[in-house]
Design a protein around this motif. Sequence first.
Motif, PDB file in Angstrom:
ATOM      1  N   MET A   1       0.843  -1.181   0.000  1.00  0.00           N
ATOM      2  CA  MET A   1       0.000   0.000   0.000  1.00  0.00           C
ATOM      3  C   MET A   1       0.888   1.245   0.000  1.00  0.00           C
ATOM      4  SD  MET A   1      -3.037   0.777   2.636  1.00  0.00           S
ATOM      5  CE  MET A   1      -3.791   2.354   2.736  1.00  0.00           C
ATOM      6  N   ILE A   2       0.604   2.167  -0.877  1.00  0.00           N
ATOM      7  CA  ILE A   2       1.399   3.388  -0.990  1.00  0.00           C
ATOM      8  C   ILE A   2       0.906   4.450  -0.011  1.00  0.00           C
ATOM      9  CG2 ILE A   2       2.010   5.290  -2.525  1.00  0.00           C
ATOM     10  CD1 ILE A   2       1.943   3.211  -4.818  1.00  0.00           C
ATOM     11  N   LEU A   3      -0.414   4.621   0.093  1.00  0.00           N
ATOM     12  CA  LEU A   3      -0.965   5.592   1.034  1.00  0.00           C
ATOM     13  C   LEU A   3      -0.878   5.014   2.442  1.00  0.00           C
ATOM     14  CD1 LEU A   3      -4.129   6.801  -0.913  1.00  0.00           C
ATOM     15  CD2 LEU A   3      -1.943   7.977  -0.646  1.00  0.00           C
ATOM     16  N   LEU A   4      -0.199   5.704   3.309  1.00  0.00           N
ATOM     17  CA  LEU A   4       0.025   5.206   4.663  1.00  0.00           C
ATOM     18  C   LEU A   4      -1.216   5.371   5.529  1.00  0.00           C
ATOM     19  CD1 LEU A   4       3.582   6.691   5.283  1.00  0.00           C
ATOM     20  CD2 LEU A   4       3.002   4.337   4.685  1.00  0.00           C
ATOM     21  N   GLN A   5      -1.432   4.417   6.407  1.00  0.00           N
ATOM     22  CA  GLN A   5      -2.483   4.527   7.412  1.00  0.00           C
ATOM     23  C   GLN A   5      -2.063   5.595   8.424  1.00  0.00           C
ATOM     24  OE1 GLN A   5      -5.520   2.874   7.434  1.00  0.00           O
ATOM     25  NE2 GLN A   5      -4.911   2.260   5.378  1.00  0.00           N
ATOM     26  N   MET A   6      -2.933   5.903   9.371  1.00  0.00           N
ATOM     27  CA  MET A   6      -2.720   7.048  10.263  1.00  0.00           C
ATOM     28  C   MET A   6      -1.439   6.949  11.103  1.00  0.00           C
ATOM     29  SD  MET A   6      -5.023   9.014   9.315  1.00  0.00           S
ATOM     30  CE  MET A   6      -5.626   8.272   7.806  1.00  0.00           C
ATOM     31  N   LEU A   7      -1.237   5.838  11.790  1.00  0.00           N
ATOM     32  CA  LEU A   7      -0.062   5.767  12.671  1.00  0.00           C
ATOM     33  C   LEU A   7       1.248   5.751  11.894  1.00  0.00           C
ATOM     34  CD1 LEU A   7      -1.448   3.521  15.544  1.00  0.00           C
ATOM     35  CD2 LEU A   7      -1.329   6.013  15.391  1.00  0.00           C
ATOM     36  N   PRO A   8       1.368   4.976  10.806  1.00  0.00           N
ATOM     37  CA  PRO A   8       2.613   5.087  10.022  1.00  0.00           C
ATOM     38  C   PRO A   8       2.817   6.479   9.420  1.00  0.00           C
ATOM     39  CG  PRO A   8       1.461   3.062   9.467  1.00  0.00           C
ATOM     40  CD  PRO A   8       0.540   3.851  10.347  1.00  0.00           C
ATOM     41  N   TYR A   9       1.723   7.136   9.017  1.00  0.00           N
ATOM     42  CA  TYR A   9       1.867   8.481   8.452  1.00  0.00           C
ATOM     43  C   TYR A   9       2.303   9.475   9.529  1.00  0.00           C
ATOM     44  CZ  TYR A   9       1.124  12.569   5.542  1.00  0.00           C
ATOM     45  OH  TYR A   9       1.314  13.734   4.834  1.00  0.00           O
ATOM     46  N   SER A  10       1.778   9.319  10.733  1.00  0.00           N
ATOM     47  CA  SER A  10       2.210  10.205  11.819  1.00  0.00           C
ATOM     48  C   SER A  10       3.704  10.029  12.074  1.00  0.00           C
ATOM     49  CB  SER A  10       1.392   9.967  13.090  1.00  0.00           C
ATOM     50  OG  SER A  10       1.675   8.707  13.655  1.00  0.00           O
ATOM     51  N   LYS A  11       4.196   8.795  12.014  1.00  0.00           N
ATOM     52  CA  LYS A  11       5.627   8.545  12.213  1.00  0.00           C
ATOM     53  C   LYS A  11       6.453   9.132  11.078  1.00  0.00           C
ATOM     54  CE  LYS A  11       5.114   4.562  15.180  1.00  0.00           C
ATOM     55  NZ  LYS A  11       5.376   3.144  15.408  1.00  0.00           N
ATOM     56  N   PHE A  12       5.932   9.039   9.860  1.00  0.00           N
ATOM     57  CA  PHE A  12       6.615   9.636   8.713  1.00  0.00           C
ATOM     58  C   PHE A  12       6.769  11.145   8.904  1.00  0.00           C
ATOM     59  CE2 PHE A  12       5.905  12.034   4.771  1.00  0.00           C
ATOM     60  CZ  PHE A  12       7.081  11.739   4.101  1.00  0.00           C
ATOM     61  N   LEU A  13       5.690  11.806   9.306  1.00  0.00           N
ATOM     62  CA  LEU A  13       5.740  13.254   9.518  1.00  0.00           C
ATOM     63  C   LEU A  13       6.734  13.619  10.612  1.00  0.00           C
ATOM     64  CD1 LEU A  13       1.930  14.099   9.327  1.00  0.00           C
ATOM     65  CD2 LEU A  13       3.686  14.701   7.640  1.00  0.00           C
ATOM     66  N   LEU A  14       6.674  12.905  11.730  1.00  0.00           N
ATOM     67  CA  LEU A  14       7.589  13.187  12.836  1.00  0.00           C
ATOM     68  C   LEU A  14       9.037  12.956  12.429  1.00  0.00           C
ATOM     69  CD1 LEU A  14       5.421  11.601  15.649  1.00  0.00           C
ATOM     70  CD2 LEU A  14       5.976  14.038  15.430  1.00  0.00           C
ATOM     71  N   SER A  15       9.283  11.871  11.710  1.00  0.00           N
ATOM     72  CA  SER A  15      10.649  11.562  11.256  1.00  0.00           C
ATOM     73  C   SER A  15      11.207  12.649  10.352  1.00  0.00           C
ATOM     74  CB  SER A  15      10.666  10.234  10.487  1.00  0.00           C
ATOM     75  OG  SER A  15      10.286   9.176  11.309  1.00  0.00           O
ATOM     76  N   SER A  16      10.334  13.347   9.647  1.00  0.00           N
ATOM     77  CA  SER A  16      10.765  14.406   8.737  1.00  0.00           C
ATOM     78  C   SER A  16      11.210  15.667   9.471  1.00  0.00           C
ATOM     79  CB  SER A  16       9.621  14.769   7.781  1.00  0.00           C
ATOM     80  OG  SER A  16       9.248  13.647   7.022  1.00  0.00           O
ATOM     81  N   ALA A  17      10.748  15.847  10.707  1.00  0.00           N
ATOM     82  CA  ALA A  17      11.017  17.090  11.435  1.00  0.00           C
ATOM     83  C   ALA A  17      11.978  16.932  12.609  1.00  0.00           C
ATOM     84  CB  ALA A  17       9.702  17.674  11.956  1.00  0.00           C
ATOM     85  N   ILE A  18      12.150  15.723  13.100  1.00  0.00           N
ATOM     86  CA  ILE A  18      12.909  15.491  14.337  1.00  0.00           C
ATOM     87  C   ILE A  18      14.296  14.956  14.013  1.00  0.00           C
ATOM     88  CG2 ILE A  18      12.966  14.139  16.472  1.00  0.00           C
ATOM     89  CD1 ILE A  18       9.851  14.190  16.371  1.00  0.00           C
ATOM     90  N   ASN A  19      15.295  15.510  14.718  1.00  0.00           N
ATOM     91  CA  ASN A  19      16.687  15.088  14.542  1.00  0.00           C
ATOM     92  C   ASN A  19      17.271  14.587  15.853  1.00  0.00           C
ATOM     93  OD1 ASN A  19      17.069  16.012  11.731  1.00  0.00           O
ATOM     94  ND2 ASN A  19      16.666  18.020  12.630  1.00  0.00           N
ATOM     95  N   LEU A  20      18.393  13.905  15.736  1.00  0.00           N
ATOM     96  CA  LEU A  20      19.122  13.460  16.925  1.00  0.00           C
ATOM     97  C   LEU A  20      19.436  14.668  17.797  1.00  0.00           C
ATOM     98  CD1 LEU A  20      21.622  10.906  15.338  1.00  0.00           C
ATOM     99  CD2 LEU A  20      19.629  10.377  16.763  1.00  0.00           C
ATOM    100  N   GLY A  21      19.274  14.525  19.099  1.00  0.00           N
ATOM    101  CA  GLY A  21      19.588  15.584  20.040  1.00  0.00           C
ATOM    102  C   GLY A  21      18.443  16.536  20.335  1.00  0.00           C
ATOM    103  N   ASP A  22      17.329  16.410  19.612  1.00  0.00           N
ATOM    104  CA  ASP A  22      16.188  17.303  19.809  1.00  0.00           C
ATOM    105  C   ASP A  22      15.402  16.958  21.064  1.00  0.00           C
ATOM    106  OD1 ASP A  22      16.757  18.647  17.471  1.00  0.00           O
ATOM    107  OD2 ASP A  22      15.132  17.739  16.306  1.00  0.00           O
ATOM    108  N   THR A  23      14.555  17.885  21.461  1.00  0.00           N
ATOM    109  CA  THR A  23      13.563  17.655  22.507  1.00  0.00           C
ATOM    110  C   THR A  23      12.203  17.572  21.830  1.00  0.00           C
ATOM    111  OG1 THR A  23      14.839  18.875  24.150  1.00  0.00           O
ATOM    112  CG2 THR A  23      12.495  18.589  24.606  1.00  0.00           C
ATOM    113  N   VAL A  24      11.398  16.601  22.255  1.00  0.00           N
ATOM    114  CA  VAL A  24      10.073  16.384  21.677  1.00  0.00           C
ATOM    115  C   VAL A  24       9.088  16.056  22.789  1.00  0.00           C
ATOM    116  CG1 VAL A  24      10.949  15.610  19.439  1.00  0.00           C
ATOM    117  CG2 VAL A  24      10.556  13.937  21.250  1.00  0.00           C
ATOM    118  N   ILE A  25       7.801  16.096  22.445  1.00  0.00           N
ATOM    119  CA  ILE A  25       6.744  15.851  23.428  1.00  0.00           C
ATOM    120  C   ILE A  25       5.788  14.778  22.923  1.00  0.00           C
ATOM    121  CG2 ILE A  25       4.701  16.874  24.538  1.00  0.00           C
ATOM    122  CD1 ILE A  25       6.264  19.548  24.559  1.00  0.00           C
TER     123      ILE A  25
END
Length: 188
Positions: free
Chosen positions: A1-25
């Motif tokens: 499946m090419i279109l990601l379901q909600m939880l994998p898509y949320s992880k994709f979005l987060l992975s695009s913005a978060i780097n090593l050493g960052d603080t997240v919530i």
Amino acid sequence: MILLQMLPYSKFLLSSAINLGDTVIDATCGNGQDTLFLSTLVGQNGSVVSFDIQDLAIENTKLLLKKHNINNVRLIQDSHHNVDLYVNHSISGAIFNLGYLPKGDHSITTLADTTISSLTKILGLLKINGIAVVVVYHGHNNGKLERDKLLSFGASLNQHKFNVLQYLFINQQNDAPFIIAFEKIKHC
């Protein structure tokens, strides 16, 4: 499946913005899966601040983190709308999974007013290009009100300061979860 379901898509979005050493919530740690995922994104030099109001959620998350030898997480048993009492510096990402704790007490749910209060504070903490992902589960009474208020809140944000995305499958059941993602593009 090419279109990601909600939880994998949320992880994709987060992975695009978060780097090593960052603080997240993680605004709603639940059973700890998102907290664990975020801890791998930020690495040992980063930190995750993870909230939940329920003893069971904190315990489940604690056990999962121990099982994976994770030590870059600060678990806070308090409402996410008090985020400003615990975090006062910039973050690169945040996630909310709204609704109730899976396998928990379904009468305890996230609420529109506290979610929007928390989200407003978190958007203020986001770095430029930081992202807050909200997975909206609206198949219960509080969820419908929360959904409507969140959509209205997202639509009201200045488009020159935030990109706001709604991601949903329109041919699935009416109460299927969906994502609202908030990307900060300019300081407020």
